[in-house]
Scaffold this motif. Structure first.
Motif, PDB file in Angstrom:
ATOM      1  N   GLN A 155      -7.386  -0.766   2.528  1.00 60.60           N
ATOM      2  CA  GLN A 155      -8.692  -1.283   2.950  1.00 60.60           C
ATOM      3  C   GLN A 155      -8.624  -2.783   3.238  1.00 60.60           C
TER       4      GLN A 155
ATOM      5  N   GLU B 290       0.172   5.045  -7.652  1.00 58.78           N
ATOM      6  CA  GLU B 290      -0.922   4.075  -7.844  1.00 58.78           C
ATOM      7  C   GLU B 290      -1.921   4.233  -6.697  1.00 58.78           C
ATOM      8  N   ALA B 291      -2.630   5.348  -6.708  1.00 61.47           N
ATOM      9  CA  ALA B 291      -3.520   5.686  -5.592  1.00 61.47           C
ATOM     10  C   ALA B 291      -4.625   4.645  -5.399  1.00 61.47           C
ATOM     11  N   ASP B 292      -5.192   4.133  -6.489  1.00 66.00           N
ATOM     12  CA  ASP B 292      -6.253   3.135  -6.352  1.00 66.00           C
ATOM     13  C   ASP B 292      -5.732   1.869  -5.682  1.00 66.00           C
ATOM     14  N   GLU B 293      -4.564   1.409  -6.119  1.00 64.77           N
ATOM     15  CA  GLU B 293      -3.984   0.210  -5.508  1.00 64.77           C
ATOM     16  C   GLU B 293      -3.638   0.461  -4.045  1.00 64.77           C
TER      17      GLU B 293
ATOM     18  N   SER C 232       0.833  -1.198   0.000  1.00 70.91           N
ATOM     19  CA  SER C 232       0.000   0.000   0.000  1.00 70.91           C
ATOM     20  C   SER C 232       0.874   1.257   0.000  1.00 70.91           C
TER      21      SER C 232
ATOM     22  N   GLY D 191       1.329   3.910  -3.200  1.00 68.66           N
ATOM     23  CA  GLY D 191       1.094   5.341  -3.029  1.00 68.66           C
ATOM     24  C   GLY D 191       2.278   6.166  -3.476  1.00 68.66           C
TER      25      GLY D 191
ATOM     26  N   ALA E  98      -5.089   2.490  -1.989  1.00 66.85           N
ATOM     27  CA  ALA E  98      -6.338   2.505  -1.216  1.00 66.85           C
ATOM     28  C   ALA E  98      -6.896   1.093  -1.051  1.00 66.85           C
ATOM     29  N   ARG E  99      -6.869   0.295  -2.117  1.00 65.79           N
ATOM     30  CA  ARG E  99      -7.371  -1.086  -2.029  1.00 65.79           C
ATOM     31  C   ARG E  99      -6.579  -1.897  -1.017  1.00 65.79           C
ATOM     32  N   CYS E 100      -5.267  -1.760  -1.055  1.00 68.05           N
ATOM     33  CA  CYS E 100      -4.427  -2.503  -0.121  1.00 68.05           C
ATOM     34  C   CYS E 100      -4.647  -2.045   1.317  1.00 68.05           C
TER      35      CYS E 100
END
Length: 142
Positions: free
Chosen positions: A126, A117-120, A109, A113, A122-124
């Motif tokens: 979460q 890779e903001a989406d990745e 995560s 960041g 955030a997914r990690c």
């Protein structure tokens, strides 16, 4: 809305005393080569990949940190599935063998960041909270 379905049981990864001992020896040597040797000898052992990712971050090597964390994350997912995990449910931080996987997830995560890779990221983040909120708290305080 309240979820009425029961939560699956916690997934507890098996201990690997030989790999734990090798990682402790690597910590005594405190070299990248010693940690890499543990990862090469025990490639399914996420704690070794987490140690490599942590070391890479410490010297500003974000891309290697990302690669090490991603490797440990995927190897940990394989271990979780072999241990009965069905893609969701608790992976407790309090169970020491789970910590390597959870560290890799946290480091992935962070590295995602750092490379945009903001989406990745955030997914990690979460996913880490979903596994065990205590893991995120423990790792963020380090």
């Amino acid at each position: 809305m309240q979820n009425l379905l029961p939560e699956p049981p916690a997934t507890l990864l098996p201990e690997n005393e030989e790999a734990d001992a090798a990682l402790a020896d690597a910590a005594q040597q405190d070299t990248d080569e010693a940690y890499a040797a543990v990862a090469a000898r025990f490639p399914t052992y996420s704690a070794a990949w987490a140690a490599l990712a942590t070391r890479a971050f410490a010297v500003g090597q974000v891309i290697p940190a990302y690669a090490f964390a991603r490797t440990g994350y995927h190897r940990g997912l394989d271990q979780l599935r072999r241990s009965g995990w069905k893609g969701h449910g608790p992976v407790p931080w309090s169970h020491a063998p789970n910590q390597g996987f959870l560290r890799c997830l946290y480091l992935l995560s962070r590295a995602a960041g750092e490379i945009g890779e903001a989406d990745e990221a955030a997914r990690c983040a979460q996913f880490l909270r979903d596994c065990d909120p205590a893991a995120g708290d423990a790792l963020a305080s380090n």
